[in-house]
Write a protein that holds these residues in place. Structure first.
Motif, PDB file in Angstrom:
ATOM      1  N   LEU A   9       0.844  -1.204   0.000  1.00 29.91           N
ATOM      2  CA  LEU A   9       0.000   0.000   0.000  1.00 29.91           C
ATOM      3  C   LEU A   9       0.875   1.249   0.000  1.00 29.91           C
ATOM      4  O   LEU A   9       1.877   1.315   0.723  1.00 29.91           O
ATOM      5  CB  LEU A   9      -0.912   0.001   1.232  1.00 29.91           C
ATOM      6  N   PRO A  10       0.521   2.255  -0.792  1.00 33.68           N
ATOM      7  CA  PRO A  10       1.375   3.448  -0.885  1.00 33.68           C
ATOM      8  C   PRO A  10       1.302   4.294   0.379  1.00 33.68           C
ATOM      9  O   PRO A  10       0.249   4.390   1.025  1.00 33.68           O
ATOM     10  CB  PRO A  10       0.788   4.199  -2.077  1.00 33.68           C
ATOM     11  N   ALA A  11       2.412   4.905   0.747  1.00 39.51           N
ATOM     12  CA  ALA A  11       2.410   5.882   1.827  1.00 39.51           C
ATOM     13  C   ALA A  11       1.744   7.157   1.302  1.00 39.51           C
ATOM     14  O   ALA A  11       1.867   7.499   0.112  1.00 39.51           O
ATOM     15  CB  ALA A  11       3.830   6.176   2.285  1.00 39.51           C
ATOM     16  N   ILE A  12       1.065   7.866   2.192  1.00 38.41           N
ATOM     17  CA  ILE A  12       0.341   9.070   1.778  1.00 38.41           C
ATOM     18  C   ILE A  12       1.283  10.080   1.136  1.00 38.41           C
ATOM     19  O   ILE A  12       0.972  10.661   0.079  1.00 38.41           O
ATOM     20  CB  ILE A  12      -0.385   9.707   2.988  1.00 38.41           C
ATOM     21  N   ASP A  13       2.455  10.305   1.721  1.00 42.98           N
ATOM     22  CA  ASP A  13       3.392  11.299   1.187  1.00 42.98           C
ATOM     23  C   ASP A  13       3.828  10.952  -0.234  1.00 42.98           C
ATOM     24  O   ASP A  13       3.901  11.828  -1.106  1.00 42.98           O
ATOM     25  CB  ASP A  13       4.613  11.422   2.095  1.00 42.98           C
ATOM     26  N   LYS A  14       4.129   9.666  -0.461  1.00 42.63           N
ATOM     27  CA  LYS A  14       4.550   9.251  -1.795  1.00 42.63           C
ATOM     28  C   LYS A  14       3.399   9.353  -2.791  1.00 42.63           C
ATOM     29  O   LYS A  14       3.589   9.709  -3.961  1.00 42.63           O
ATOM     30  CB  LYS A  14       5.097   7.830  -1.747  1.00 42.63           C
ATOM     31  N   TRP A  15       2.200   9.033  -2.329  1.00 42.29           N
ATOM     32  CA  TRP A  15       1.025   9.117  -3.212  1.00 42.29           C
ATOM     33  C   TRP A  15       0.753  10.571  -3.588  1.00 42.29           C
ATOM     34  O   TRP A  15       0.448  10.888  -4.731  1.00 42.29           O
ATOM     35  CB  TRP A  15      -0.187   8.511  -2.497  1.00 42.29           C
ATOM     36  N   LEU A  16       0.927  11.466  -2.630  1.00 40.82           N
ATOM     37  CA  LEU A  16       0.741  12.896  -2.914  1.00 40.82           C
ATOM     38  C   LEU A  16       1.781  13.412  -3.900  1.00 40.82           C
ATOM     39  O   LEU A  16       1.517  14.333  -4.687  1.00 40.82           O
ATOM     40  CB  LEU A  16       0.815  13.706  -1.617  1.00 40.82           C
ATOM     41  N   ALA A  17       2.985  12.823  -3.852  1.00 43.75           N
ATOM     42  CA  ALA A  17       4.061  13.273  -4.738  1.00 43.75           C
ATOM     43  C   ALA A  17       3.955  12.670  -6.134  1.00 43.75           C
ATOM     44  O   ALA A  17       4.682  13.082  -7.046  1.00 43.75           O
ATOM     45  CB  ALA A  17       5.412  12.916  -4.122  1.00 43.75           C
ATOM     46  N   SER A  18       3.039  11.714  -6.301  1.00 37.96           N
ATOM     47  CA  SER A  18       2.865  11.087  -7.615  1.00 37.96           C
ATOM     48  C   SER A  18       2.104  12.026  -8.553  1.00 37.96           C
ATOM     49  O   SER A  18       1.598  13.079  -8.146  1.00 37.96           O
ATOM     50  CB  SER A  18       2.093   9.779  -7.470  1.00 37.96           C
ATOM     51  N   GLU A  19       2.009  11.624  -9.800  1.00 42.81           N
ATOM     52  CA  GLU A  19       1.279  12.438 -10.783  1.00 42.81           C
ATOM     53  C   GLU A  19      -0.174  12.617 -10.365  1.00 42.81           C
ATOM     54  O   GLU A  19      -0.759  13.693 -10.512  1.00 42.81           O
ATOM     55  CB  GLU A  19       1.357  11.762 -12.156  1.00 42.81           C
ATOM     56  N   THR A  20      -0.758  11.543  -9.804  1.00 41.00           N
ATOM     57  CA  THR A  20      -2.138  11.628  -9.320  1.00 41.00           C
ATOM     58  C   THR A  20      -2.269  12.652  -8.206  1.00 41.00           C
ATOM     59  O   THR A  20      -3.157  13.516  -8.219  1.00 41.00           O
ATOM     60  CB  THR A  20      -2.607  10.253  -8.807  1.00 41.00           C
ATOM     61  N   GLY A  21      -1.363  12.574  -7.215  1.00 41.80           N
ATOM     62  CA  GLY A  21      -1.418  13.498  -6.083  1.00 41.80           C
ATOM     63  C   GLY A  21      -1.201  14.936  -6.487  1.00 41.80           C
ATOM     64  O   GLY A  21      -1.895  15.845  -6.007  1.00 41.80           O
ATOM     65  N   ILE A  22      -0.229  15.157  -7.377  1.00 43.50           N
ATOM     66  CA  ILE A  22       0.064  16.529  -7.828  1.00 43.50           C
ATOM     67  C   ILE A  22      -1.139  17.119  -8.558  1.00 43.50           C
ATOM     68  O   ILE A  22      -1.519  18.280  -8.354  1.00 43.50           O
ATOM     69  CB  ILE A  22       1.308  16.533  -8.743  1.00 43.50           C
ATOM     70  N   SER A  23      -1.782  16.314  -9.398  1.00 42.47           N
ATOM     71  CA  SER A  23      -2.954  16.782 -10.144  1.00 42.47           C
ATOM     72  C   SER A  23      -4.112  17.126  -9.203  1.00 42.47           C
ATOM     73  O   SER A  23      -4.773  18.161  -9.352  1.00 42.47           O
ATOM     74  CB  SER A  23      -3.386  15.706 -11.142  1.00 42.47           C
ATOM     75  N   LEU A  24      -4.342  16.271  -8.216  1.00 39.86           N
ATOM     76  CA  LEU A  24      -5.474  16.486  -7.307  1.00 39.86           C
ATOM     77  C   LEU A  24      -5.236  17.676  -6.381  1.00 39.86           C
ATOM     78  O   LEU A  24      -6.151  18.463  -6.113  1.00 39.86           O
ATOM     79  CB  LEU A  24      -5.737  15.220  -6.489  1.00 39.86           C
TER      80      LEU A  24
END
Length: 462
Positions: A9-24
């Motif tokens: 499962l992805p860590a929240i910080d890494k998920w936020l830094a992904s393309e998905t997180g940056i877009s959202l």
């Protein structure tokens, strides 16, 4: 293994830094995105515990769209406009009476700036908010004086606490009703710090029963509208004029809670048992209470009518400040009451009265026009049949209003499933389900809602 899935499962910080997180986070607040991401991760953790064997692709465009949909849903207001296609005119769960255009315009005018809510423009001194509505109510009903609070239950508590606190209130057992939200008359009397004395039986209460219950502690004879039911058959109810006379003979107060507060006759052929407020005033009730947002067709409010000295006494009760009506409801109520004055016809101007009074042939014509539009939708079939609408909201109990309804079916979808999908549209559409058919009653569909109603079915059909 489930343990390996938990570790993936992805860590929240890494998920936020992904393309998905940056877009959202470019579209929504970071805290909002974090909350929704955590909700999704918790759901997936629960799924793993229940046997999930494969994780979703958290960085895919499809999953990003899913999170975005949840974010948009959370940002939308929880209190929303809906389309009432149930045929229940005064629907408590749907906000009771829709307001007349004049009432809405009055609210907007007052909401946009300051007002003379409690200012006497002649003297320049502090005035009373109640002065804006008192003369109108007296003119329409024939009462000596009037007062308005924020709802009908408050008006009952306020009046009883003023006149019967620590003393006895006599009421028929057949009127110990439960109103919406599980509020019961005995509990309301108790909250007013009065002592309840029950008389008669459930189905029969005579004037002699009231007379026999009087004591040195009696202060009020109370009659309450049977909100959502009607006793029929072997029954007897004491006439309000008899109660008024008994109260007068014993220097007591006769208080009548009318519930719905009808100010105008219903013109349809439906059998209506609602007593007009004007008749109760003429019959000699000392205090009358009723709702502003039922048959009157106004905003939520509780109206108190009565003799001048009694209304003045209520105005001195400290509880009045806790129950006072706000400026927007007051503006809407005043505008609605003006629709009961000539040359206006409330049956045409007040939406709830217009719906109740609409002739069946008019509803039938609208039903067939609506069906012609809906039949153009692939997979949808329907027929127009006769049925009944209801007053609702504790108004017109057991009175059925002849109507024409649409019985609708959609291929591949149950009636319950279709009803659920309609609640998910924007605006949501609320319908009835009866014998595996979805029912749409045009009587309660406002003219401006027809296009949105048709669009909702089109969206579901795809």
């Amino acid at each position: 293994m489930p343990e390996n899935l938990f570790e993936q499962l992805p860590a929240i910080d890494k998920w936020l830094a992904s393309e998905t997180g940056i877009s959202l986070t470019a579209e929504f607040a970071r805290t909002e995105v974090v909350d929704v991401m955590r909700e999704h991760l918790n759901e997936v953790r629960e799924g793993i515990s229940n046997g999930l064997t494969e994780l979703p692709d958290f960085n895919s465009p499809e999953y990003a769209a899913l999170i975005r949909s949840d974010l948009l849903r959370k940002k939308s207001p929880s209190l929303r406009r809906i389309i009432n296609a149930t045929g229940v005119i005064i629907h408590t769960n749907l906000g009771r009476a829709p307001l007349a255009d004049e009432a809405i315009e009055a609210m907007v005018r007052i909401a946009r700036g300051y007002s003379n809510l409690e200012l006497d423009l002649v003297s320049g001194q502090r005035g009373s908010r109640y002065q804006h509505v008192e003369s109108l109510l007296c003119r329409i009903t024939g009462a000596e004086s009037a007062l308005v609070v924020n709802n009908c239950a408050a008006s009952v508590v306020l009046a009883l606490s003023t006149f019967a606190s620590g003393h006895e209130v006599v009421i028929s057992r057949g009127e110990l009703v439960e109103i919406g939200g599980s509020f019961r008359i005995p509990e309301i009397i108790s909250k007013s710090t009065a002592n309840m004395v029950e008389v008669g039986t459930t189905n029969k209460t005579r004037i002699e029963d009231y007379a026999a219950a009087l004591s040195s502690e009696t202060r009020v004879l109370l009659s309450v509208h049977p909100s959502n039911y009607k006793i029929i058959g072997f029954s007897e109810k004491t006439d309000s004029r008899e109660l008024a006379t008994l109260a007068q003979q014993n220097e007591l107060i006769f208080m009548q809670d009318l519930g719905s507060g009808a100010l105008a006759d219903i013109k349809t052929g439906v059998s209506v048992t609602e007593q007009l407020v004007q008749k109760s005033v003429a019959d000699g009730a000392d205090i009358l209470t009723f709702s502003g947002d039922k048959l009157l067709g106004g905003p939520q409010s509780g109206i108190i009518l009565g003799r001048t000295e009694l209304i003045d006494a209520i105005k001195q009760n400290p509880l009045l400040r806790a129950f006072r009506i706000d400026k927007l409801s007051l503006a809407a109520l005043v505008a609605t009451l003006r629709l009961y004055l000539p040359p206006n016809d409330p049956a045409k101007k007040v939406p709830v009265l217009r719906m109740i009074n609409e002739e069946e042939k008019s509803v039938d014509r609208r039903a067939r026009n609506l069906l012609r539009q809906l039949r153009k939708i692939p997979g949808l079939t329907g027929t127009v049949v006769t049925d009944v609408s209801y007053g609702g909201g504790g108004a017109l109990p057991m009175s059925e209003i002849p109507t024409s309804i649409l019985r609708i079916e959609m291929a591949g979808m149950s009636a319950g499933g279709l009803a659920r999908r309609l609640r998910e549209t924007d605006p949501p559409v609320i319908v009835r389900v009866k014998k595996d058919f979805l029912i749409v009653d045009p009587r309660t569909v406002l003219p401006e809602d027809v296009n949105d109603l048709v669009r909702a079915f089109r969206q579901i059909a795809g």
